[in-house]
Design a protein around this motif. Structure first.
Motif, PDB file in Angstrom:
ATOM      1  N   ASP A  79       0.829  -1.199   0.000  1.00  0.00           N
ATOM      2  CA  ASP A  79       0.000   0.000   0.000  1.00  0.00           C
ATOM      3  C   ASP A  79       0.868   1.256   0.000  1.00  0.00           C
ATOM      4  O   ASP A  79       0.527   2.256  -0.633  1.00  0.00           O
ATOM      5  N   VAL A  80       1.986   1.213   0.716  1.00  0.00           N
ATOM      6  CA  VAL A  80       2.909   2.355   0.709  1.00  0.00           C
ATOM      7  C   VAL A  80       3.437   2.585  -0.700  1.00  0.00           C
ATOM      8  O   VAL A  80       3.509   3.730  -1.177  1.00  0.00           O
ATOM      9  N   ALA A  81       3.785   1.505  -1.400  1.00  0.00           N
ATOM     10  CA  ALA A  81       4.266   1.628  -2.775  1.00  0.00           C
ATOM     11  C   ALA A  81       3.181   2.207  -3.676  1.00  0.00           C
ATOM     12  O   ALA A  81       3.453   3.067  -4.532  1.00  0.00           O
ATOM     13  N   THR A  82       1.940   1.746  -3.485  1.00  0.00           N
ATOM     14  CA  THR A  82       0.824   2.272  -4.267  1.00  0.00           C
ATOM     15  C   THR A  82       0.621   3.752  -3.981  1.00  0.00           C
ATOM     16  O   THR A  82       0.377   4.559  -4.900  1.00  0.00           O
ATOM     17  N   PHE A  83       0.728   4.125  -2.717  1.00  0.00           N
ATOM     18  CA  PHE A  83       0.556   5.528  -2.327  1.00  0.00           C
ATOM     19  C   PHE A  83       1.615   6.409  -2.963  1.00  0.00           C
ATOM     20  O   PHE A  83       1.314   7.473  -3.514  1.00  0.00           O
ATOM     21  N   PHE A  84       2.868   5.975  -2.934  1.00  0.00           N
ATOM     22  CA  PHE A  84       3.949   6.749  -3.547  1.00  0.00           C
ATOM     23  C   PHE A  84       3.724   6.881  -5.054  1.00  0.00           C
ATOM     24  O   PHE A  84       3.903   7.948  -5.633  1.00  0.00           O
ATOM     25  N   GLY A  85       3.346   5.771  -5.701  1.00  0.00           N
ATOM     26  CA  GLY A  85       3.125   5.799  -7.139  1.00  0.00           C
ATOM     27  C   GLY A  85       1.993   6.730  -7.529  1.00  0.00           C
ATOM     28  O   GLY A  85       2.125   7.527  -8.480  1.00  0.00           O
ATOM     29  N   ALA A  86       0.885   6.652  -6.806  1.00  0.00           N
ATOM     30  CA  ALA A  86      -0.254   7.528  -7.089  1.00  0.00           C
ATOM     31  C   ALA A  86       0.096   8.984  -6.826  1.00  0.00           C
ATOM     32  O   ALA A  86      -0.314   9.884  -7.574  1.00  0.00           O
ATOM     33  N   SER A  87       0.867   9.228  -5.774  1.00  0.00           N
ATOM     34  CA  SER A  87       1.254  10.596  -5.424  1.00  0.00           C
ATOM     35  C   SER A  87       2.180  11.189  -6.486  1.00  0.00           C
ATOM     36  O   SER A  87       2.056  12.363  -6.851  1.00  0.00           O
ATOM     37  N   ALA A  88       3.119  10.383  -6.976  1.00  0.00           N
ATOM     38  CA  ALA A  88       4.019  10.859  -8.033  1.00  0.00           C
ATOM     39  C   ALA A  88       3.243  11.166  -9.302  1.00  0.00           C
ATOM     40  O   ALA A  88       3.445  12.209  -9.939  1.00  0.00           O
ATOM     41  N   ALA A  89       2.332  10.264  -9.682  1.00  0.00           N
ATOM     42  CA  ALA A  89       1.540  10.480 -10.890  1.00  0.00           C
ATOM     43  C   ALA A  89       0.691  11.740 -10.754  1.00  0.00           C
ATOM     44  O   ALA A  89       0.572  12.526 -11.716  1.00  0.00           O
ATOM     45  N   PHE A  90       0.115  11.945  -9.581  1.00  0.00           N
ATOM     46  CA  PHE A  90      -0.718  13.136  -9.367  1.00  0.00           C
ATOM     47  C   PHE A  90       0.107  14.417  -9.456  1.00  0.00           C
ATOM     48  O   PHE A  90      -0.276  15.366 -10.163  1.00  0.00           O
ATOM     49  N   SER A  91       1.241  14.473  -8.765  1.00  0.00           N
ATOM     50  CA  SER A  91       2.035  15.699  -8.762  1.00  0.00           C
ATOM     51  C   SER A  91       2.582  16.016 -10.153  1.00  0.00           C
ATOM     52  O   SER A  91       2.632  17.173 -10.566  1.00  0.00           O
ATOM     53  N   LEU A  92       2.949  14.988 -10.906  1.00  0.00           N
ATOM     54  CA  LEU A  92       3.439  15.205 -12.268  1.00  0.00           C
ATOM     55  C   LEU A  92       2.303  15.609 -13.207  1.00  0.00           C
ATOM     56  O   LEU A  92       2.515  16.371 -14.157  1.00  0.00           O
TER      57      LEU A  92
END
Length: 236
Positions: A79-92
């Motif tokens: 879930d932490v990995a999913t959170f980081f991935g979603a957060s990176a995609a959102f900020s970009l």
């Protein structure tokens, strides 16, 4: 930084730019009358639904009576990995709306770490780079020397380990309580962490532009920022 967290961050910042821009354009096609501010609002809502839903799903699964503690811990790490991935995609994606395209992983990591930390992340960037925190996202991604970006990343990483990982760890414990309660903790916790990222992105980029640009501002590695024409059909 713990190896699993470092690996999750490294994977998160390697999302292809074409994927980011294509997603933003798909949101625009579904909302043809929307201005940049509306598109950013839709991206924010979509992101919060993803991280809250993922947190709730993992919380429910991890707390189920048939799931052992070892499996529950693995689910939480995922879930932490999913959170980081979603957060990176959102900020970009927000950067894309602002007409910024960056492929350099160090700059991407700085943006992700800064948004993960919200207001405290903006302060860390300002202190480490000795710049104003106003619209630091554009400065960070297109103007700041790469050597300074690395310095910023080191400061942000230390801050993340002291604060945000404690919060993530607390959520992990909360998900191991009886089934049902764990799901509630996961959903609420995921949304709370997501709200921090949303606020961090707003601080990093400031108000959305009045219109969509026909060019992207990019900064590969340590070269000066330059502009390129947007791919055909992706801007208007």
């Amino acid at each position: 930084m713990p190896a699993l967290v470092q690996q999750a961050l490294d994977r998160a910042v390697r999302i292809p730019s074409a994927t980011i821009h294509a997603h933003v354009e798909s949101v625009r096609r579904r909302n043809p009358e929307a201005d940049p501010a509306r598109i950013v609002a839709l991206l924010e809502r979509e992101y919060l639904l993803v991280v809250a839903g993922a947190g709730g799903a993992v919380g429910a699964a991890a707390a189920a009576p048939v799931v052992g503690t070892g499996v529950a811990t693995a689910l939480t790490i995922g879930d932490v990995a999913t959170f980081f991935g979603a957060s990176a995609a959102f900020s970009l994606a927000v950067a894309s709306v602002h007409g910024i395209d960056v492929a350099d992983t160090e700059r991407r990591k700085a943006l992700l770490l800064a948004t993960l930390l919200g207001e405290s992340g903006a302060k860390v960037v300002g202190d480490a780079a000795e710049i104003s925190t106003l619209r630091l996202g554009r400065v960070l991604l297109t103007r700041m020397p790469r050597s300074t970006v690395k310095k910023v990343n080191n400061a942000l990483t230390r801050k993340l380990l002291r604060t945000q990982m404690v919060r993530v760890g607390g959520l992990a414990v909360g998900r191991l309580v009886p089934y049902g309660i764990g799901a509630a903790v996961g959903y609420a916790g995921g949304r709370a962490l997501g709200q921090t990222v949303v606020k961090g992105a707003r601080l990093a980029f400031g108000p959305p532009p009045a219109g969509f640009s026909d060019v992207f501002e990019i900064a590969p590695a340590d070269a000066p920022a330059r502009t390129i024409e947007a791919p055909p059909g992706t801007r208007r």
